[in-house]
Scaffold this motif. Sequence first.
Motif, PDB file in Angstrom:
ATOM      1  N   ILE A   1      72.260  31.223  80.864  1.00  0.00           N
ATOM      2  CA  ILE A   1      71.986  29.997  80.119  1.00  0.00           C
ATOM      3  C   ILE A   1      72.028  28.801  81.067  1.00  0.00           C
ATOM      4  N   GLU A   2      73.013  28.788  81.962  1.00  0.00           N
ATOM      5  CA  GLU A   2      73.155  27.684  82.917  1.00  0.00           C
ATOM      6  C   GLU A   2      71.922  27.594  83.819  1.00  0.00           C
ATOM      7  N   VAL A   3      71.454  28.722  84.308  1.00  0.00           N
ATOM      8  CA  VAL A   3      70.263  28.741  85.166  1.00  0.00           C
ATOM      9  C   VAL A   3      69.045  28.238  84.389  1.00  0.00           C
ATOM     10  N   GLU A   4      68.906  28.668  83.132  1.00  0.00           N
ATOM     11  CA  GLU A   4      67.783  28.210  82.307  1.00  0.00           C
ATOM     12  C   GLU A   4      67.846  26.701  82.113  1.00  0.00           C
ATOM     13  N   GLN A   5      69.052  26.168  81.886  1.00  0.00           N
ATOM     14  CA  GLN A   5      69.200  24.725  81.704  1.00  0.00           C
ATOM     15  C   GLN A   5      68.812  23.955  82.963  1.00  0.00           C
ATOM     16  N   ILE A   6      69.175  24.472  84.119  1.00  0.00           N
ATOM     17  CA  ILE A   6      68.824  23.820  85.386  1.00  0.00           C
ATOM     18  C   ILE A   6      67.319  23.837  85.586  1.00  0.00           C
ATOM     19  N   LYS A   7      66.686  24.991  85.347  1.00  0.00           N
ATOM     20  CA  LYS A   7      65.232  25.087  85.483  1.00  0.00           C
ATOM     21  C   LYS A   7      64.534  24.135  84.520  1.00  0.00           C
ATOM     22  N   LEU A   8      65.009  24.110  83.279  1.00  0.00           N
ATOM     23  CA  LEU A   8      64.416  23.238  82.276  1.00  0.00           C
ATOM     24  C   LEU A   8      64.557  21.778  82.681  1.00  0.00           C
ATOM     25  N   GLN A   9      65.735  21.386  83.138  1.00  0.00           N
ATOM     26  CA  GLN A   9      65.948  19.996  83.531  1.00  0.00           C
ATOM     27  C   GLN A   9      65.039  19.613  84.697  1.00  0.00           C
ATOM     28  N   ASN A  10      64.854  20.531  85.630  1.00  0.00           N
ATOM     29  CA  ASN A  10      63.954  20.266  86.757  1.00  0.00           C
ATOM     30  C   ASN A  10      62.527  20.044  86.284  1.00  0.00           C
ATOM     31  N   ARG A  11      62.077  20.839  85.315  1.00  0.00           N
ATOM     32  CA  ARG A  11      60.709  20.690  84.797  1.00  0.00           C
ATOM     33  C   ARG A  11      60.555  19.387  84.035  1.00  0.00           C
ATOM     34  N   ILE A  12      61.579  19.013  83.280  1.00  0.00           N
ATOM     35  CA  ILE A  12      61.530  17.752  82.552  1.00  0.00           C
ATOM     36  C   ILE A  12      61.525  16.590  83.546  1.00  0.00           C
ATOM     37  N   ASP A  13      62.352  16.681  84.590  1.00  0.00           N
ATOM     38  CA  ASP A  13      62.415  15.633  85.605  1.00  0.00           C
ATOM     39  C   ASP A  13      61.092  15.470  86.346  1.00  0.00           C
ATOM     40  N   GLU A  14      60.348  16.563  86.489  1.00  0.00           N
ATOM     41  CA  GLU A  14      59.053  16.499  87.162  1.00  0.00           C
ATOM     42  C   GLU A  14      57.973  15.926  86.251  1.00  0.00           C
ATOM     43  N   GLY A  15      58.294  15.680  84.986  1.00  0.00           N
ATOM     44  CA  GLY A  15      57.345  15.090  84.057  1.00  0.00           C
ATOM     45  C   GLY A  15      56.391  16.088  83.422  1.00  0.00           C
ATOM     46  N   LYS A  16      56.659  17.375  83.585  1.00  0.00           N
ATOM     47  CA  LYS A  16      55.800  18.388  82.971  1.00  0.00           C
ATOM     48  C   LYS A  16      56.144  18.499  81.488  1.00  0.00           C
ATOM     49  N   PRO A  17      55.130  18.565  80.616  1.00  0.00           N
ATOM     50  CA  PRO A  17      55.427  18.730  79.188  1.00  0.00           C
ATOM     51  C   PRO A  17      56.051  20.103  78.912  1.00  0.00           C
ATOM     52  N   VAL A  18      57.072  20.105  78.081  1.00  0.00           N
ATOM     53  CA  VAL A  18      57.799  21.332  77.759  1.00  0.00           C
ATOM     54  C   VAL A  18      57.753  21.545  76.250  1.00  0.00           C
ATOM     55  N   LYS A  19      57.490  22.781  75.836  1.00  0.00           N
ATOM     56  CA  LYS A  19      57.543  23.155  74.420  1.00  0.00           C
ATOM     57  C   LYS A  19      58.777  24.023  74.205  1.00  0.00           C
ATOM     58  N   PHE A  20      59.595  23.640  73.228  1.00  0.00           N
ATOM     59  CA  PHE A  20      60.776  24.407  72.872  1.00  0.00           C
ATOM     60  C   PHE A  20      60.401  25.318  71.703  1.00  0.00           C
ATOM     61  N   ILE A  21      60.693  26.607  71.828  1.00  0.00           N
ATOM     62  CA  ILE A  21      60.237  27.612  70.872  1.00  0.00           C
ATOM     63  C   ILE A  21      61.406  28.098  70.005  1.00  0.00           C
ATOM     64  N   TYR A  22      61.147  28.201  68.692  1.00  0.00           N
ATOM     65  CA  TYR A  22      62.170  28.629  67.735  1.00  0.00           C
ATOM     66  C   TYR A  22      61.612  29.687  66.784  1.00  0.00           C
ATOM     67  N   GLY A  23      62.446  30.643  66.414  1.00  0.00           N
ATOM     68  CA  GLY A  23      62.073  31.664  65.447  1.00  0.00           C
ATOM     69  C   GLY A  23      62.640  31.322  64.078  1.00  0.00           C
ATOM     70  N   MET A  24      61.833  31.493  63.044  1.00  0.00           N
ATOM     71  CA  MET A  24      62.244  31.200  61.669  1.00  0.00           C
ATOM     72  C   MET A  24      62.754  32.494  61.019  1.00  0.00           C
ATOM     73  N   ARG A  25      64.060  32.571  60.794  1.00  0.00           N
ATOM     74  CA  ARG A  25      64.692  33.785  60.298  1.00  0.00           C
ATOM     75  C   ARG A  25      64.483  34.038  58.822  1.00  0.00           C
ATOM     76  N   VAL A  26      64.448  32.994  57.969  1.00  0.00           N
ATOM     77  CA  VAL A  26      64.525  33.178  56.529  1.00  0.00           C
ATOM     78  C   VAL A  26      63.215  32.951  55.789  1.00  0.00           C
ATOM     79  N   ARG A  27      62.335  32.143  56.347  1.00  0.00           N
ATOM     80  CA  ARG A  27      61.080  31.803  55.671  1.00  0.00           C
ATOM     81  C   ARG A  27      60.037  31.442  56.705  1.00  0.00           C
ATOM     82  N   GLY A  28      58.798  31.342  56.250  1.00  0.00           N
ATOM     83  CA  GLY A  28      57.711  30.947  57.131  1.00  0.00           C
ATOM     84  C   GLY A  28      57.564  29.443  57.220  1.00  0.00           C
TER      85      GLY A  28
END
Length: 129
Positions: free
Chosen positions: A48-75
Amino acid sequence: MEKTMNFMKDCANRLKELSKLPLADRVISQYERGLITLQEAITSLKDIEVEQIKLQNRIDEGKPVKFIYGMRVRGCSTGAQPDEGFICREDDFKGMTQRDYYDVISYSRRLSEREMTHFSLDYLGYKVA
């Protein structure tokens, strides 16, 4: 014996340090319930820590990031997910998860733990858009 004690103290300290990361509460909960070992918890938290560092680096570089979520109970429908930052329902999410979801949705921002709990969403990761 002293080396073992020092190792356990180091592990416990590292666990406390890493428990402050987003999503760490789920790993800590699994460890406390005896579902995973201390070593597995530390490894998961390091990932998780490594993912957070990678994500922060991408955000700092100004690249657009999409955060993905799964819907457990409904569509995806009106009122079934948070509105702020919503991008779209993802059509191609194979390989992101081994669990079945009603829908997979993406956001331009990271959702809070409260939003994820309220709308029964699982964080699946992020993509650089």
